[in-house]
Design an enzyme around this catalytic site. Sequence first.
Site, PDB file in Angstrom:
ATOM      1  N   CYS A 139      18.652   8.064   1.034  1.00 13.73           N
ATOM      2  CA  CYS A 139      18.378   9.499   1.145  1.00 13.73           C
ATOM      3  C   CYS A 139      18.494  10.016   2.581  1.00 13.73           C
ATOM      4  O   CYS A 139      18.601  11.222   2.791  1.00 13.73           O
ATOM      5  CB  CYS A 139      16.991   9.802   0.596  1.00 13.73           C
ATOM      6  SG  CYS A 139      16.766   9.284  -1.117  1.00 13.73           S
ATOM      7  N   HIS A 187      14.334  16.517   2.600  1.00 11.87           N
ATOM      8  CA  HIS A 187      14.953  15.816   1.485  1.00 11.87           C
ATOM      9  C   HIS A 187      14.166  16.138   0.225  1.00 11.87           C
ATOM     10  O   HIS A 187      12.931  16.059   0.205  1.00 11.87           O
ATOM     11  CB  HIS A 187      14.945  14.312   1.757  1.00 11.87           C
ATOM     12  CG  HIS A 187      15.237  13.493   0.545  1.00 11.87           C
ATOM     13  ND1 HIS A 187      16.363  13.708  -0.229  1.00 11.87           N
ATOM     14  CD2 HIS A 187      14.547  12.478  -0.051  1.00 11.87           C
ATOM     15  CE1 HIS A 187      16.353  12.847  -1.243  1.00 11.87           C
ATOM     16  NE2 HIS A 187      15.268  12.105  -1.156  1.00 11.87           N
ATOM     17  N   ASN A 194      16.345  14.804  -7.435  1.00 10.73           N
ATOM     18  CA  ASN A 194      16.631  14.084  -6.201  1.00 10.73           C
ATOM     19  C   ASN A 194      18.091  13.629  -6.213  1.00 10.73           C
ATOM     20  O   ASN A 194      18.451  12.711  -6.944  1.00 10.73           O
ATOM     21  CB  ASN A 194      15.689  12.877  -6.090  1.00 10.73           C
ATOM     22  CG  ASN A 194      15.903  12.067  -4.826  1.00 10.73           C
ATOM     23  OD1 ASN A 194      16.872  12.262  -4.096  1.00 10.73           O
ATOM     24  ND2 ASN A 194      14.997  11.138  -4.568  1.00 10.73           N
TER      25      ASN A 194
END
Length: 326
Positions: A113, A253, A283
């Site tokens: 990520c 994020h 996500n």
Amino acid sequence: MTSVGILGTGAAIPENFISNRYLEKLVDTTDQWIQSRTGIRKRHIAKLDEYNSDLASKAALEAVRNAGLHSEDVGLVIVATISPDKPFPATANIVQYKIGAKNAASFDINAACSGFLYSIIVGESLIAAKTHRYVVAIGSEIMSRLLNWKDRNTCVLFGDGAGAVVLGAVEEGYGIRSRYMKSNGEHNDLLHQPAGGSSLLPSRETIEQNLHSVQMTGNDVFKHAVKFMAKSACEALKEAGLTNDDITLMIPHQANLRIIEAAARRIKFPMKKVFMNIHEYGNTTAGSIPISIHEAIASGRASHGDYILLVTFGAGFTWGAAVIRL
């Protein structure tokens, strides 16, 4: 030192999506539980004939157009991903060909990520060193193909998508004003894909045990994410000589609503200045931040002269932050 900033942005989101209601048919969960625990309402899923490089290429081409450039102007293509088209060559090589960037070098970055943030820091340094004039940094994922759709702890979280930015020289005082990146491999097994690499080759056993899917120890990941996202934000602000009041928009994020809220509380950053789209996409791993940058600018929530704060945390563990003046 040359100031390096964002010249253009782009994004590519698959048309198909899966709602929380649909997931109720697959695993023991509810729409209410997913929204209350994660903030996610749905996630977009690529078609079977749609590849990571397809999404990355669409996002890259839009970013190049928005920068007022042509593909031939691009000197470097970086793709941040953990779901490449194939183990090798790099997905960036395929994207370089698909977008017609015939004068560009290309490589992938795997920092989960945090991959996109790492990519822009690398891109900035190469432009400042005058190795390249324009760099396309892309975060692109098809996470849906790395999931065990019977594991409610992971299948509800992730989605597919890509975002891209074009980096280049900007006026002094603008662009990337600070950058911070760290990692700690001690906890690599708290969020990982166990099989498929050279340490655990594909076999009947690895397939039957779903070891080619994302495995996560959720509570431990949550605690580390909150701690290090907050620390990263503070370090980036300190290096830039700025405070929360100077930041127009924090773009974190999009991992989990509760993680974002907890990290914001820890540094006393108001949620009204935090960009959120996790409800729409879930996500998207490395795609999360560049998609958000593109949408924030397109929607007018961030514009020329504004300071934005990027903050991330990912498997590895990896984490970091950057302050950019648009």
